[in-house]
Motif scaffolding. Structure first.
Motif, short mmCIF file in Angstrom:
data_model
loop_
_atom_site.label_atom_id
_atom_site.label_comp_id
_atom_site.label_asym_id
_atom_site.label_seq_id
_atom_site.Cartn_x
_atom_site.Cartn_y
_atom_site.Cartn_z
N LEU A 237 7.68 20.06 -3.54
CA LEU A 237 8.15 18.96 -3.55
C LEU A 237 8.33 18.05 -2.31
N VAL A 238 7.68 16.91 -2.38
CA VAL A 238 7.54 15.81 -1.34
C VAL A 238 8.18 14.62 -1.72
N TYR A 239 9.37 14.14 -0.88
CA TYR A 239 9.89 12.82 -1.25
C TYR A 239 9.18 11.89 -0.48
N ILE A 240 8.81 10.62 -0.89
CA ILE A 240 7.94 9.57 -0.33
C ILE A 240 8.66 8.29 -0.85
N SER A 241 8.49 7.58 0.47
CA SER A 241 8.99 5.90 0.04
C SER A 241 7.74 5.29 0.10
N THR A 242 7.23 4.64 -0.81
CA THR A 242 6.21 3.86 -0.99
C THR A 242 6.49 2.26 -1.01
N SER A 243 5.68 1.64 -0.22
CA SER A 243 5.54 0.07 -0.21
C SER A 243 4.27 -0.41 -0.28
N GLY A 244 3.88 -1.57 -1.21
CA GLY A 244 2.47 -1.87 -1.39
C GLY A 244 2.53 -3.27 -1.72
N SER A 245 1.43 -3.84 -1.63
CA SER A 245 1.13 -5.39 -2.10
C SER A 245 -0.12 -5.48 -2.79
N PRO A 246 -0.13 -6.68 -3.67
CA PRO A 246 -1.22 -6.85 -4.56
C PRO A 246 -2.30 -7.24 -3.90
N VAL A 247 -3.61 -6.76 -4.15
CA VAL A 247 -4.66 -7.47 -3.46
C VAL A 247 -5.73 -8.20 -4.61
N PHE A 248 -6.05 -9.38 -4.19
CA PHE A 248 -6.73 -10.32 -5.25
C PHE A 248 -8.17 -10.60 -4.64
N ASP A 249 -9.02 -10.90 -5.33
CA ASP A 249 -10.24 -11.43 -5.04
C ASP A 249 -10.42 -12.90 -4.69
N ASP A 250 -11.42 -13.41 -4.56
CA ASP A 250 -11.66 -15.03 -4.16
C ASP A 250 -11.23 -15.69 -5.20
N ALA A 251 -11.44 -15.27 -6.55
CA ALA A 251 -11.04 -16.22 -7.78
C ALA A 251 -9.58 -16.05 -7.89
N GLY A 252 -8.95 -15.13 -7.36
CA GLY A 252 -7.31 -14.93 -7.69
C GLY A 252 -6.95 -13.90 -8.49
N ASN A 253 -7.96 -13.23 -8.86
CA ASN A 253 -7.73 -12.15 -10.04
C ASN A 253 -7.30 -10.93 -9.25
N LEU A 254 -6.35 -10.11 -9.84
CA LEU A 254 -5.73 -8.92 -9.31
C LEU A 254 -6.88 -7.72 -9.36
N THR A 255 -7.27 -7.32 -8.04
CA THR A 255 -8.15 -6.15 -8.21
C THR A 255 -7.47 -4.62 -7.74
N GLY A 256 -6.22 -4.68 -7.41
CA GLY A 256 -5.46 -3.54 -6.96
C GLY A 256 -4.29 -3.62 -6.16
N TYR A 257 -3.98 -2.57 -5.77
CA TYR A 257 -2.70 -2.50 -4.79
C TYR A 257 -3.16 -1.91 -3.50
N ARG A 258 -2.70 -2.07 -2.35
CA ARG A 258 -2.81 -1.50 -1.10
C ARG A 258 -1.38 -1.30 -0.51
#
Length: 313
Positions: A237-258
């Motif tokens: 078992l590995v405990y992790i602290s995750t932080s991430g932000s949304p990624v958008f394309d030029d049209a403002g559509n969500l394409t994923g997270y980084r």
């Protein structure tokens, strides 16, 4: 859409190379461009040697070529132009070109063709060709900047201490930095395009953690110090602290997270040990048969007392 009377380049001096053996047709093409409002600098060639020499000595914005020339034709001219200056648009201007020949020229790389009995179409063909060059240059610049940005990201990601990752809108990994191998035992190739982020959760916590994360993703929110457990490839078992932000394309559509994950296993274990010791102290202090007090040394006040002290006093 480009209209035939829209000449946004008309105030720019165009360097035009015209390959034409008829002086009358040369004058006609020049006149059409001048009447459309273009300022032009014309270089004239009548055969292959002069055409090649002009291309090697000067730079041009556009090439206009007749189809039939003495011992030469537009296919040969197009081949030479691609050899010397492939970025310069090539337009065939001819009175004898058939539809099949015109299509073949376009397949070979000519941007357009104009029939000499319809000379009024020439300025529009030039306008469209120049707009295409401008759009292509913009696209190349944007692609180059994107690649430079991606390269900078990769350089930072692959030297960072944290595990850097990217996922698509379904949670599938699209990028994983090399740190994942020391953190969870997987190589990037074993994860990217093959595993979803929730595949690495412990089975007993998977659905709850998955639900919590997708709730944040559905609102295009930010993950900040989201503490979660992952299973190492060896089962630990590995405990992790995750932080991430949304990624958008030029049209403002969500394409994923980084985002980035930090290993907090040691801190988590230390916290659990602290809680366990706290509980042990609590039981030992409060339920001991002897009178026990905790006194603030500065104020001399009693801040804690066990059951035996309560009964005694």
């Amino acid at each position: 859409m480009i209209m035939e009377n829209d000449f946004s380049f008309k105030n720019t001096t165009l360097r035009v190379l015209i390959l034409e053996d008829s002086l009358m047709d040369l004058e006609l093409m020049t006149e059409q461009l001048l009447n459309a409002g273009y300022q032009i600098e014309v270089t004239h060639a009548e055969e292959e040697t002069g055409f090649r020499e002009a291309l090697t000595k000067k730079e041009f914005d556009i090439i206009l070529s007749d189809y039939n020339l003495p011992g030469f034709n537009a296919f040969g001219a197009l081949e030479i132009s691609f050899e010397i200056c492939p970025e310069v648009p090539f337009i065939c201007v001819s009175g004898s070109i058939g539809e099949e020949t015109a299509i073949e020229l376009l397949k070979k790389g000519a941007v357009d063709y104009v029939l000499k009995d319809r000379p009024g179409r020439l300025p529009f063909a030039v306008q469209r060709a120049l707009a295409g060059v401008k759009e292509k240059a913009f696209r190349i610049k944007a692609d180059r900047e994107l690649k430079e940005s991606e390269n900078r990201f990769r350089q930072v990601a692959e030297t960072a201490q944290e595990w850097i990752w990217e996922i698509d809108t379904n949670g599938l990994y699209t990028y994983a930095s090399p740190v994942i191998e020391s953190l969870l035992g997987y190589t990037p190739d074993e994860v990217v395009g093959k595993k979803y982020f929730y595949d690495l959760y412990p089975p007993e916590e998977k659905e709850e953690l998955k639900r919590d994360v997708f709730e944040i993703l559905s609102k295009k929110g930010i993950l900040k110090n989201f503490v979660n457990a992952h299973l190492h490839k060896n089962g630990q078992l590995v405990y992790i602290s995750t932080s991430g932000s949304p990624v958008f394309d030029d049209a403002g559509n969500l394409t994923g997270y980084r985002g980035a994950d930090e290993d907090i296993t040691e801190r988590k274990i230390a916290e659990e040990l602290f809680k366990l010791n706290e509980k042990k102290f609590h039981n030992l202090f409060y339920y001991h048969s002897a009178v026990k007090l905790i006194i603030d040394t500065e104020t001399r006040n009693i801040v804690e007392a066990n059951k035996a002290a309560s009964a005694y006093y």
